[in-house]
Structures are given as structure tokens and as C-alpha cells.
Scaffold this active site. Structure first.
Site, PDB file in Angstrom:
ATOM      1  N   TYR A   8       0.834  -1.205   0.000  1.00 24.25           N
ATOM      2  CA  TYR A   8       0.000   0.000   0.000  1.00 24.25           C
ATOM      3  C   TYR A   8       0.872   1.260   0.000  1.00 24.25           C
ATOM      4  O   TYR A   8       0.640   2.189  -0.785  1.00 24.25           O
ATOM      5  CB  TYR A   8      -0.908  -0.019   1.222  1.00 24.25           C
ATOM      6  CG  TYR A   8      -1.755   1.219   1.414  1.00 24.25           C
ATOM      7  CD1 TYR A   8      -2.873   1.445   0.619  1.00 24.25           C
ATOM      8  CD2 TYR A   8      -1.451   2.139   2.416  1.00 24.25           C
ATOM      9  CE1 TYR A   8      -3.656   2.576   0.806  1.00 24.25           C
ATOM     10  CE2 TYR A   8      -2.233   3.265   2.614  1.00 24.25           C
ATOM     11  CZ  TYR A   8      -3.335   3.478   1.802  1.00 24.25           C
ATOM     12  OH  TYR A   8      -4.105   4.595   1.999  1.00 24.25           O
ATOM     13  N   LYS A  48       1.116   4.106  -2.933  1.00 20.60           N
ATOM     14  CA  LYS A  48       0.844   5.524  -2.701  1.00 20.60           C
ATOM     15  C   LYS A  48       2.045   6.382  -3.107  1.00 20.60           C
ATOM     16  O   LYS A  48       1.885   7.468  -3.681  1.00 20.60           O
ATOM     17  CB  LYS A  48       0.485   5.766  -1.237  1.00 20.60           C
ATOM     18  CG  LYS A  48      -0.905   5.304  -0.864  1.00 20.60           C
ATOM     19  CD  LYS A  48      -1.974   6.071  -1.625  1.00 20.60           C
ATOM     20  CE  LYS A  48      -3.376   5.715  -1.187  1.00 20.60           C
ATOM     21  NZ  LYS A  48      -4.419   6.454  -1.935  1.00 20.60           N
TER      22      LYS A  48
END
Length: 318
Positions: A141, A145
Site C-alpha cells: 500500500y 501511494k
């Protein structure tokens, strides 16, 4: 002018849609998401569109020439992206590129506000993270990002969009039910006891959490949109201010507001996966650049709890 909010029927998307509807420059606000729960803000200018963010033809129809603002909030959350590698990259990376490509085709560069995360940091971190600290993500994740931020920066450099990326702290208190985010417990340990329900805390009381209330987060999205391009300069990523607190301090804030009975509904039960993810996150932030640009944090845990009670806590019947 139209504003498009991906992830628009999520908690932050709906709040942002309501905030934008209060502004006269937007003639249409589209909340785009994978589902329509039927609780979007009531306003004739708000439209809910259902679809997948990695469906390029759908996104191309969504981001039309009258679009002047794109708020890209859609994403698979932290623990979900860690458990499903392919889904995380399809939504968080490929989806971001697809939305940027749609915006690239606009006749005039739109303001593009991207919801990034503190998960861009990880590993061997100092006690306090400064604005200019290098990106060291340690989860899928966080890596996705960070890649999203780089894409926004490059599309901005090329003049395709006017991009602004915000690294969000943990958003507390989120209304509704727990999700797959590793940080979901941070809302649960306040939200559930306030409703008279038990909540499990999977990390130790000494764990640090940089926090931001939904109210302040929406204010930050709007502020990011309002600032002129020259206020950002060459660096289009921003570490938002936060209230840095331990989980124990969060629980004490709950106790001050709702009493010992609510506090006693918290069960301290360690989850090694969640504890490991949280331990790799920043503990305290030095967001002086964001503060100089007019972004603000909550002043106390008590304020965060009050914001939730005023804005989102279900009201008792009668």
C-alpha cells in the site's frame, strides 16, 4: 465547472462532496465509486456514478471537458492491499494512472488532488518525521501511494494536470463499521465504546498514532484545491499536520468524554500483523511547510471526539 471525486461514496468522499456543494463555482459534483450506498448528500448538483477506477472507458466518460477539479480518493486500504497484491496494484497504481490519463486529455489542466498516506514512510524511522524525509515504504500500500505521488508529480511537470498530493495521517474517528485498513482500530476504540459496544485494540497502549479528524481532513482537501500553483512550487507533495498521540492517550480522551464504563469496553488484544504494520509507521510529524501554507491539525483528542459526536455519531431516537 465540474468536480469529480473518486472514492466519492466513501466517508471522506461524501463529506468532501457536501463541502464542494457549498461553493458556487461548481455546477456539478460527481461522486464516483464501486457502489452507491444511497446516502450521498442531498443536492441537485451531486450525482453518484458507479464503476471501477481501473475501467479506462468509464473514467474517460467521467472526466469530461467541463471538469476543473479531480479529487482522487479511491483506493484499496492498507491491510487489504497487503493481503491481495494484485488488487492493490490494479486499483492503487493502475487506477491512479487511468484517472490521470483521463485528466491529461482535458482542454485545460485540472487541479488534481491526490490522497496519499503516511504509509509512504517505514522501516528505521527517526522519532520525528520532517517534511523532507525520504520515502521509505515497507508495505505494498505504501509503495503504491508513493508511486501515485510520483505519477502526480510527473503529470504536473509535463503540464498535463495541476497536481497536489496530501500525505494523510490516520483519520479518526471514522463513522460506520471497521474496514480492512490496519488503522481501523483507531476509530473503533472510540466509536464503538461511545455506542456502548466492545472494541478490540490490536496494538499496545504505548503505540503512537499521528491523527487527523475527518472534519480537518476535508478542510485540507479544500485548502489544497484553493491554493494557487505558485504556492506549491516544485514540490507537489505535502505532509499534513497531525495530532500525535499514543493509543493510551486516545483511550483517556474517550474516558474523559464518556466515562470509565466506555473506557472499560476496550479490550487490549494484540494482533501481530497489525502491530507490525503500525510499528513501522511514523510516530510524530514535523509538518511546518503545511502549517505555513495554512493547513491545520486538531488541537486535542477531546476535539477529535467532539467532532465525531457532533458530525457523525448516530443520534438516539426520541
Amino acid at each position: 465547472m465540474k468536480a469529480v471525486i473518486t472514492g466519492g461514496t466513501g466517508m471522506l468522499g461524501k463529506k468532501l462532496g457536501k463541502a464542494l456543494a457549498a461553493r458556487p463555482e461548481f455546477s456539478k459534483i460527481v461522486l464516483f465509486d464501486v457502489a452507491d450506498p444511497g446516502d450521498a448528500p442531498r443536492d441537485p448538483r451531486i450525482e453518484v456514478v458507479v464503476g471501477d477506477v481501473f475501467d479506462a472507458p468509464t473514467i474517460a466518460k467521467l472526466v469530461t471537458p467541463d471538469t476543473g477539479a479531480v479529487f482522487h480518493l479511491a483506493g484499496v486500504v492498507s491491510a487489504g492491499a497487503e493481503r491481495d497484491f494484485d488488487l492493490g496494484y490494479r486499483v492503487n497504481l493502475d487506477g491512479t494512472r487511468i484517472v490521470l490519463e483521463a485528466a491529461r486529455k482535458l482542454p485545460k489542466p485540472a487541479k488534481f488532488v491526490f490522497a496519499s498516506s503516511l504509509a509512504c514512510y517505514g522501516g528505521d524511522l527517526p522519532e520525528i518525521i520532517p517534511d523532507d524525509f525520504r520515502l521509505t515504504p515497507q508495505t505494498s500500500y505504501g509503495i503504491q501511494k508513493a508511486m501515485g505521488e510520483m505519477l502526480v508529480a510527473d503529470y504536473t511537470r509535463k503540464g498535463f494536470v495541476d497536481g497536489r498530493s496530501l500525505r494523510l495521517p490516520t483519520i479518526v474517528v471514522r463513522p460506520g463499521k471497521p474496514n480492512l485498513a490496519a488503522s481501523t482500530f483507531a476509530s473503533s476504540i472510540i466509536r464503538e465504546p461511545l455506542a456502548g459496544q466492545k472494541a478490540v485494540c490490536p496494538v499496545s497502549p504505548e503505540s503512537w498514532m499521528p491523527l487527523l479528524s475527518p472534519r480537518r481532513c476535508v478542510e485540507a482537501f479544500v485548502r489544497a484545491y484553493d491554493l494557487p500553483a505558485e504556492a506549491w512550487g516544485w514540490n507537489r507533495s505535502l505532509l499534513l499536520p497531525s495530532l500525535d498521540a499514543t493509543v493510551a492517550e486516545m483511550a483517556e480522551g474517550l474516558k474523559r468524554h464518556a466515562g470509565a464504563a466506555a473506557y472499560d469496553l476496550i479490550e487490549w488484544k494484540r494482533d501481530e500483523l497489525i502491530a507490525k504494520i503500525v510499528a513501522g509507521w511514523p510516530k510524530r510529524l514535523d509538518s511546518r511547510r503545511a502549517r505555513a501554507m495554512g493547513f491545520a491539525a486538531d488541537r486535542s483528542i477531546d476535539e477529535i471526539v467532539r467532532n465525531y459526536v457532533e458530525d457523525d455519531m448516530p443520534k438516539a431516537a426520541g
